[in-house]
Design a protein around this motif. Structure first.
Motif, PDB file in Angstrom:
ATOM      1  N   VAL A  11     -55.923  74.283 -62.631  1.00 35.78           N
ATOM      2  CA  VAL A  11     -55.821  72.863 -62.306  1.00 35.78           C
ATOM      3  C   VAL A  11     -54.948  72.216 -63.373  1.00 35.78           C
ATOM      4  N   ALA A  12     -54.159  71.228 -62.986  1.00 35.08           N
ATOM      5  CA  ALA A  12     -53.382  70.450 -63.947  1.00 35.08           C
ATOM      6  C   ALA A  12     -53.926  69.021 -63.959  1.00 35.08           C
ATOM      7  N   VAL A  13     -54.104  68.502 -65.158  1.00 36.09           N
ATOM      8  CA  VAL A  13     -54.597  67.134 -65.331  1.00 36.09           C
ATOM      9  C   VAL A  13     -53.375  66.214 -65.343  1.00 36.09           C
ATOM     10  N   THR A  14     -53.408  65.171 -64.510  1.00 32.80           N
ATOM     11  CA  THR A  14     -52.233  64.304 -64.376  1.00 32.80           C
ATOM     12  C   THR A  14     -51.873  63.605 -65.688  1.00 32.80           C
ATOM     13  N   SER A  15     -52.860  63.232 -66.498  1.00 26.36           N
ATOM     14  CA  SER A  15     -52.536  62.584 -67.778  1.00 26.36           C
ATOM     15  C   SER A  15     -51.762  63.525 -68.684  1.00 26.36           C
ATOM     16  N   SER A  16     -52.079  64.803 -68.634  1.00 26.25           N
ATOM     17  CA  SER A  16     -51.344  65.797 -69.418  1.00 26.25           C
ATOM     18  C   SER A  16     -49.919  65.960 -68.894  1.00 26.25           C
ATOM     19  N   LEU A  17     -49.770  65.957 -67.568  1.00 24.55           N
ATOM     20  CA  LEU A  17     -48.433  66.065 -66.977  1.00 24.55           C
ATOM     21  C   LEU A  17     -47.595  64.831 -67.304  1.00 24.55           C
ATOM     22  N   ASN A  18     -48.222  63.653 -67.302  1.00 23.61           N
ATOM     23  CA  ASN A  18     -47.511  62.426 -67.669  1.00 23.61           C
ATOM     24  C   ASN A  18     -47.000  62.505 -69.098  1.00 23.61           C
ATOM     25  N   LEU A  44     -54.487  67.946 -60.199  1.00 26.10           N
ATOM     26  CA  LEU A  44     -53.581  68.500 -59.189  1.00 26.10           C
ATOM     27  C   LEU A  44     -53.705  70.015 -59.169  1.00 26.10           C
ATOM     28  N   VAL A  45     -53.483  70.589 -58.014  1.00 25.58           N
ATOM     29  CA  VAL A  45     -53.419  72.045 -57.851  1.00 25.58           C
ATOM     30  C   VAL A  45     -52.189  72.369 -57.023  1.00 25.58           C
ATOM     31  N   ARG A  46     -51.691  73.577 -57.180  1.00 23.11           N
ATOM     32  CA  ARG A  46     -50.562  74.009 -56.362  1.00 23.11           C
ATOM     33  C   ARG A  46     -51.069  74.413 -54.983  1.00 23.11           C
ATOM     34  N   ILE A  47     -50.320  74.030 -53.953  1.00 21.06           N
ATOM     35  CA  ILE A  47     -50.663  74.406 -52.582  1.00 21.06           C
ATOM     36  C   ILE A  47     -50.623  75.932 -52.476  1.00 21.06           C
ATOM     37  N   GLY A  48     -51.616  76.501 -51.811  1.00 20.27           N
ATOM     38  CA  GLY A  48     -51.666  77.944 -51.605  1.00 20.27           C
ATOM     39  C   GLY A  48     -52.319  78.721 -52.732  1.00 20.27           C
ATOM     40  N   GLU A  49     -52.801  78.039 -53.751  1.00 20.79           N
ATOM     41  CA  GLU A  49     -53.436  78.702 -54.893  1.00 20.79           C
ATOM     42  C   GLU A  49     -54.949  78.757 -54.715  1.00 20.79           C
ATOM     43  N   LYS A  50     -55.532  79.843 -55.117  1.00 26.57           N
ATOM     44  CA  LYS A  50     -56.985  79.970 -55.136  1.00 26.57           C
ATOM     45  C   LYS A  50     -57.450  79.518 -56.520  1.00 26.57           C
ATOM     46  N   ILE A  51     -58.277  78.484 -56.553  1.00 30.84           N
ATOM     47  CA  ILE A  51     -58.748  77.913 -57.809  1.00 30.84           C
ATOM     48  C   ILE A  51     -60.194  78.347 -58.035  1.00 30.84           C
ATOM     49  N   SER A  52     -60.458  78.859 -59.219  1.00 28.29           N
ATOM     50  CA  SER A  52     -61.816  79.261 -59.578  1.00 28.29           C
ATOM     51  C   SER A  52     -62.289  78.406 -60.745  1.00 28.29           C
ATOM     52  N   TYR A  53     -63.508  78.617 -61.167  1.00 20.46           N
ATOM     53  CA  TYR A  53     -63.999  77.845 -62.304  1.00 20.46           C
ATOM     54  C   TYR A  53     -63.242  78.191 -63.586  1.00 20.46           C
TER      55      TYR A  53
END
Length: 118
Positions: A11-18, A44-53
């Protein structure tokens, strides 16, 4: 650059991306282009990605700089000792300091659809 440098399954945190120079307007354009999806406000997550804990913990440690770690059965699972416990883990146990709260997007685990491809 963003998609190339983004670790898979995280996962990407938008504040970090900013802080890295990606404006909210640009991130919204990426969402409209179906490159990114938002599991909740501020993430945010990339489309098509499997996100786990583990991908969520990556964001918590590396972007939010929180001291929240897996514990209990989850820690046993990560160390390869899960065979002493139940066959499938249905819950993730996290521990941290009382003043450190998980972000809203993370607290609502149902909205993250863990294990499901976005």
């Amino acid at each position: 650059m963003l998609l190339r440098d983004w670790p898979s399954g995280t996962v990407a945190v938008t504040s970090s991306l900013n802080k890295q120079g990606y404006s909210g307007q640009l991130l919204n354009r990426y969402k409209k282009s179906r490159w990114l999806a938002s599991p909740g406000n501020g993430a945010l997550v990339r489309i098509g990605e499997k996100i786990s804990y583990e991908g969520i913990l990556y964001a918590i440690h590396n972007q939010l700089k929180l001291s929240i770690y897996p514990g209990s059965r989850t820690a046993f699972s990560l160390t390869g000792k899960a065979h002493y416990l139940e066959l499938s883990q249905s819950r993730v146990d996290l521990f941290g300091y009382i003043h450190e709260l998980l972000p809203t997007w993370c607290r609502n685990a149902a909205s993250l659809k863990l294990g499901v491809i976005f």
